[in-house]
Design an enzyme around this catalytic site. Structure first.
Site, PDB file in Angstrom:
ATOM      1  N   HIS A  72      20.277  -3.655 -16.039  1.00  0.00           N
ATOM      2  CA  HIS A  72      19.976  -2.637 -15.025  1.00  0.00           C
ATOM      3  C   HIS A  72      18.528  -2.165 -15.008  1.00  0.00           C
ATOM      4  O   HIS A  72      18.191  -1.281 -14.229  1.00  0.00           O
ATOM      5  CB  HIS A  72      20.867  -1.411 -15.228  1.00  0.00           C
ATOM      6  CG  HIS A  72      22.281  -1.608 -14.777  1.00  0.00           C
ATOM      7  ND1 HIS A  72      22.673  -1.414 -13.478  1.00  0.00           N
ATOM      8  CD2 HIS A  72      23.386  -1.985 -15.457  1.00  0.00           C
ATOM      9  CE1 HIS A  72      23.971  -1.659 -13.374  1.00  0.00           C
ATOM     10  NE2 HIS A  72      24.430  -2.011 -14.560  1.00  0.00           N
ATOM     11  N   LYS A 125      17.056  11.762  -6.355  1.00  0.00           N
ATOM     12  CA  LYS A 125      17.293  10.771  -7.415  1.00  0.00           C
ATOM     13  C   LYS A 125      16.815  11.424  -8.700  1.00  0.00           C
ATOM     14  O   LYS A 125      16.199  12.488  -8.667  1.00  0.00           O
ATOM     15  CB  LYS A 125      16.520   9.482  -7.132  1.00  0.00           C
ATOM     16  CG  LYS A 125      15.053   9.702  -6.742  1.00  0.00           C
ATOM     17  CD  LYS A 125      14.353   8.405  -6.348  1.00  0.00           C
ATOM     18  CE  LYS A 125      14.713   7.939  -4.968  1.00  0.00           C
ATOM     19  NZ  LYS A 125      15.545   6.770  -4.902  1.00  0.00           N
ATOM     20  N   ARG A 126      17.095  10.799  -9.843  1.00  0.00           N
ATOM     21  CA  ARG A 126      16.588  11.349 -11.097  1.00  0.00           C
ATOM     22  C   ARG A 126      15.063  11.473 -11.033  1.00  0.00           C
ATOM     23  O   ARG A 126      14.388  10.666 -10.413  1.00  0.00           O
ATOM     24  CB  ARG A 126      17.011  10.472 -12.281  1.00  0.00           C
ATOM     25  CG  ARG A 126      18.472  10.609 -12.658  1.00  0.00           C
ATOM     26  CD  ARG A 126      18.852  12.028 -13.070  1.00  0.00           C
ATOM     27  NE  ARG A 126      18.314  12.381 -14.389  1.00  0.00           N
ATOM     28  CZ  ARG A 126      19.044  12.355 -15.511  1.00  0.00           C
ATOM     29  NH1 ARG A 126      20.321  12.033 -15.489  1.00  0.00           N
ATOM     30  NH2 ARG A 126      18.488  12.690 -16.652  1.00  0.00           N
ATOM     31  N   LYS A 171       9.752   6.581 -10.191  1.00  0.00           N
ATOM     32  CA  LYS A 171      10.308   6.842  -8.850  1.00  0.00           C
ATOM     33  C   LYS A 171       9.298   7.576  -7.963  1.00  0.00           C
ATOM     34  O   LYS A 171       9.523   7.749  -6.770  1.00  0.00           O
ATOM     35  CB  LYS A 171      11.622   7.637  -8.963  1.00  0.00           C
ATOM     36  CG  LYS A 171      12.735   6.824  -9.640  1.00  0.00           C
ATOM     37  CD  LYS A 171      14.011   7.633  -9.807  1.00  0.00           C
ATOM     38  CE  LYS A 171      15.089   6.916 -10.597  1.00  0.00           C
ATOM     39  NZ  LYS A 171      15.810   5.887  -9.825  1.00  0.00           N
ATOM     40  N   THR A 184      20.704   2.496  -5.206  1.00  0.00           N
ATOM     41  CA  THR A 184      21.899   2.507  -4.347  1.00  0.00           C
ATOM     42  C   THR A 184      21.852   3.700  -3.397  1.00  0.00           C
ATOM     43  O   THR A 184      22.484   3.677  -2.347  1.00  0.00           O
ATOM     44  CB  THR A 184      23.195   2.567  -5.177  1.00  0.00           C
ATOM     45  OG1 THR A 184      23.053   3.541  -6.208  1.00  0.00           O
ATOM     46  CG2 THR A 184      23.518   1.223  -5.803  1.00  0.00           C
ATOM     47  N   LYS A 239      22.981   4.259   0.718  1.00  0.00           N
ATOM     48  CA  LYS A 239      23.772   5.378   1.241  1.00  0.00           C
ATOM     49  C   LYS A 239      23.075   6.011   2.445  1.00  0.00           C
ATOM     50  O   LYS A 239      23.701   6.312   3.462  1.00  0.00           O
ATOM     51  CB  LYS A 239      24.015   6.421   0.142  1.00  0.00           C
ATOM     52  CG  LYS A 239      24.931   5.913  -0.963  1.00  0.00           C
ATOM     53  CD  LYS A 239      24.857   6.750  -2.236  1.00  0.00           C
ATOM     54  CE  LYS A 239      25.522   5.981  -3.374  1.00  0.00           C
ATOM     55  NZ  LYS A 239      25.265   6.563  -4.694  1.00  0.00           N
TER      56      LYS A 239
END
Length: 844
Positions: free
Chosen positions: A380, A571-572, A577, A679, A683
């Site tokens: 992952h 998101k985290r 990110k 993911t 969505k």
């Protein structure tokens, strides 16, 4: 199209046909059962029901519809004796269960009507349920989507994990800082689980290894009991209900009671906590490895308990006759597939070897063949700080027999490499399961690759990176092992349940079969120029925005402009990110509006949400920066309603289900080559938001499916990032060259956003200028230009909505049904089916 009216009572009471219509007799039955459950829920001396009593009565009423199907499904598997798949994961981020169960059993309309007739509001009751937050982010939520798809595709599948007493912490924002609170999600009980003490299993730790004439024995161990709790997992309207089994740690009755003889009885009883701490709390790190003994205990605990269960079920499963018990374990790979969700359950490999060699007395070669054919590994992440490397000393103490087995696996593995690449010592060092250094460590990813017959990444670009860089040596050795399985999401929770208005608008055009065959969304391309359809899609989005604005006003006490563009990054919080890139855009936009206040700006409400791991200093500073920027921007009268910045506190599955349907713009802006898949991006796409993103993770395939012209793609590609790594990234040169970037950075470092503490953000400034692994400045200019295109298009609602329709039509590939069908056929050797089995009240 972006105009709006307040929601009417009619809008609030939803009768949605894709959820199955309410039959009169169904409603009457539900009311009867609800009242029966309510009666038994209420304590004798209390005749006033609370909201929670009503929630439990409704949950138990719905659960009644599950139980018969659950039993019949297990009987069905027992008779058919199919191959079974075991999905091993340290995380299952399930969220709430009630509404999802009603959707999958086609009960939602009937329950809505029944509760309405009883004078109750079903949405209020649903809000009482606690999230099952047994995961950190993408990895745990993926596991939950996979369970839904495995049941919906009729696979005999089991999710196995840990029943954490405390899941992911609740995030409070206090004075702009993240504060963690324990998530006591089991405080009021959990109506969806069933304890199964009859399947309790012992798990051993510590001790020592004896090599005897009869074989190897692991002795003098400390025993902890694993108590299973089963949760039903219903498929979508096919009457199949699979099982998620989560283990809870219990001390055995005789735990340390020998101390009783020396008067230590009280202490002995108190010490039971040490054993039971194993399932106490979820480690709150996402994409970061923490090498603590308790975490290793958790990883072994779930694996040891699960493998005993797998072998028990394998031996007991009848095949045509009740007299037989399977004793020959050589057929295990024909009947069992074990999928390792990242390296966390990697110990399944040495543990299965221990069972086969030490207990079942198979030869090493035979056992190893069984293990490799049974296990498969999903990777992952490629971030080095996320890869698990356990100190050998820790193993020696906690799992001495497993260390011996890993050494032997490694010896044989290196022997093979020596034969193939004689004299290549450097390759042996790179490929060894044991990393030599100041501290000897076991590389768990190497163990997983060597011990599995299939290794997959989770998006095409990620799987290529794995083969070309991180695991290149292993790919050269066994290219046939490596596969790609692009992630997906379940359209049940992430469309039908969270966005019923859009699900209905789509069903009106193409029927409702798309819910179990998402590829049918391609048919929407026929309506891309249909004015009525365009209006309908825009209207649903506007209603969702109104509803979310009302939610924010109620829960966060902030008023936002529902006509503004909802620009969302949830998101985290992690440097890769690049929430910081988003912050720089906010500041740039703010400065532009202040400079030219009379210009016609596209109004934006920028929402950022996500939890920072409690020990991750930089991530916590990023949250403080976002909230500090919000304090200045939101209170500047010059800006007014044209720009608002909201930090969404305590982002979790339940909040995602509210914000994603309301979003206009989805921010997917990680540095190319760092986000394995993502993911959340899928969505947003399915729920009618447009993506601004880099060519990273599944964004690449989303651009392919919807057409790159229908996404806002910017920034460096993987090759550009690699080239920059070679020549060196010089952040200061961008700072000196780009005036708006310099201005934004100077404002942060000069205390413009933290007047009381001018040097509050010095660590962030220093990181961005001198130590930024994720090259925020390198993509800044292109990102700002791309955001200008976004603002321009938003001013043309019709063209915006047409682009939205292109995106929804391109979502078919991103169903977890497709992902799981590929796992089943290409890794597990199983065949998915859309057949229904008979419902409990049907004759068989």
């Amino acid at each position: 199209l972006h105009s709006w009216q307040p929601l009417t009572d009619q809008d609030k009471r939803k009768q949605i046909s894709v959820r199955g219509l309410a039959g009169v007799e169904n409603v009457a039955d539900l009311k009867t059962n609800f009242n029966r459950h309510l009666h038994f829920t209420l304590v004798k001396d209390r005749n006033v029901a609370t909201k929670r009593d009503y929630y439990f009565a409704l949950a138990n009423t719905v659960r009644d519809h599950l139980v018969g199907r659950w039993i019949r499904t297990q009987q069905h598997y027992y008779e058919k004796d199919p191959k079974r798949v075991y999905y091993l994961s340290l995380e299952f981020y399930m969220g709430r269960t009630l509404q999802n169960t009603m959707v999958n059993l086609a009960l939602e309309n009937a329950c809505d009507e029944a509760t309405y007739q009883l004078g109750l509001d079903m949405e209020e009751l649903q809000d009482i349920e606690e999230d099952a937050g047994l995961g950190n982010g993408g990895l745990g939520r993926l596991a939950a989507c996979f369970l839904d798809s495995m049941a919906s595709l009729g696979l005999a599948a089991y999710g196995y994990g840990i029943r954490y007493e405390f899941g992911i912490f609740n995030q409070k924002i206090s004075d702009g800082w993240q504060v963690e609170e324990a998530d006591d999600w089991l405080r009021y009980g959990n109506p969806w689980e069933k304890a199964r003490p009859e399947y309790m299993r012992p798990v051993h730790f510590y001790g020592r290894v004896e090599h005897t004439a009869e074989g190897v024995k692991w002795v003098d161990t400390q025993v902890v009991l694993a108590l299973p709790y089963d949760t039903p997992v219903p498929g979508y309207r096919n009457n199949i209900v699979n099982t998620m089994r989560l283990w809870s740690a219990k001390a055995p009755c005789d735990f340390n009671l020998k101390d009783f003889n020396v008067g230590g009885y009280i202490q002995a009883v108190l010490d039971r906590n040490l054993a039971e701490n194993i399932s106490r709390v979820l480690y709150p790190n996402d994409n970061f490895f923490e090498g603590k003994e308790l975490r290793l205990k958790q990883e072994y605990f779930v694996v040891a308990a699960t493998l005993q269960d797998i072998i028990r079920r394998f031996k007991a499963s009848k095949f045509g006759s009740t007299e037989f018990v399977r004793l020959d374990l050589s057929t295990l790979p024909d009947k069992v597939a074990i999928q390792l969700n990242d390296t966390h359950p990697a110990l399944a490999i040495p543990e299965l070897m221990r069972i086969l060699v030490d207990i079942e007395k198979l030869s090493w070669e035979k056992a190893w063949d069984i293990v490799v054919r049974t296990c498969a590994y999903t990777n992952h992440t490629v971030l080095p700080e996320a890869l698990e490397r356990w100190p050998v000393d820790l193993f020696q103490n906690l799992l001495p027999r497993h260390l011996e087995i890993i050494y032997e696996i490694n010896r044989r593995h290196l022997e093979r490499i020596t034969k193939l690449y004689p004299g290549d010592v450097d390759r042996m060092r790179r490929m060894s399961l044991i990393e030599e250094g100041d501290v000897k460590k076991i590389n768990m990813a190497h163990l997983c690759i060597v011990g599995s017959h299939a290794v997959n990444g989770v998006a095409r670009i990620h799987s290529e990176i794995i083969k070309n860089t991180v695991f290149k040596d292993f790919y050269d050795l066994d290219p046939e092992k490596f596969q790609n399985k692009t992630n997906g999401i379940t359209p049940r929770r992430w469309l039908v349940m969270c966005n019923p208005g859009l699900a209905e608008v789509i069903a009106e055009r193409i029927g409702e079969d798309y819910i179990r065959d998402l590829d049918q969304l391609k048919k929407l391309l026929d309506f891309v120029d249909d004015d009525v359809f365009i209006q309908d899609v825009a209207k649903v989005k506007q209603e969702n925005k109104m509803k979310f604005a009302a939610y924010l006003e109620e829960h966060y006490k902030v008023k936002i402009n529902p006509r503004s563009m909802f620009d969302v990054q949830v998101k985290r919080i992690h440097e890769y990110k690049r929430q910081l890139l988003n912050c720089l855009h906010i500041i740039t936009l703010y400065n532009r509006i202040r400079k030219e206040p009379s210009k016609s700006w596209t109004p934006r409400t920028i929402m950022i949400g996500g939890k920072a791991a409690p020990g991750y200093h930089t991530a916590k500073m990023i949250i403080k920066l976002i909230t500090s920027i919000g304090d200045i921007v939101n209170n500047d009268p010059v800006v007014g309603e044209r720009l608002k910045v909201i930090f969404l506190e305590n982002y979790r599955v339940t909040l995602a289900e509210k914000v994603i349907p309301a979003a206009d713009l989805s921010e997917q802006i990680s540095t190319a080559g760092t986000e394995a898949s993502g993911t959340g991006n899928m969505k947003f796409m399915l729920n009618g938001a447009l993506t601004i993103g880099t060519m990273d993770g599944a964004n690449v395939e989303m651009a392919e499916e919807a057409g790159e012209e229908n996404l806002f793609i910017f920034g460096m590609r993987v090759d550009d990032v690699e080239a920059m790594d070679k020549k060196g990234y010089d952040a200061v040169s961008y700072y000196n060259r780009i005036p708006e970037l310099k201005q934004a950075m100077d404002q942060i470092s000069g205390g413009f956003f933290s007047p009381a503490q001018p040097d509050l953000f010095k660590d962030l400034i220093n990181m961005l200028m001198h130590h930024d692994r994720f090259k925020v400045f390198a993509d800044y200019e292109d990102y700002i230009k791309c955001q200008e295109k976004v603002s321009a298009l938003y001013k043309n609602p019709k063209e915006w909505t047409k682009m939205v329709i292109h995106n929804i039509a391109g979502c078919g590939k991103f169903s977890s049904d497709r992902t799981i069908s590929q796992y089943a056929r290409e890794i597990w050797g199983m065949e998915p089916t859309l057949e229904k089995i008979a419902a409990p009240d049907d004759p068989r």
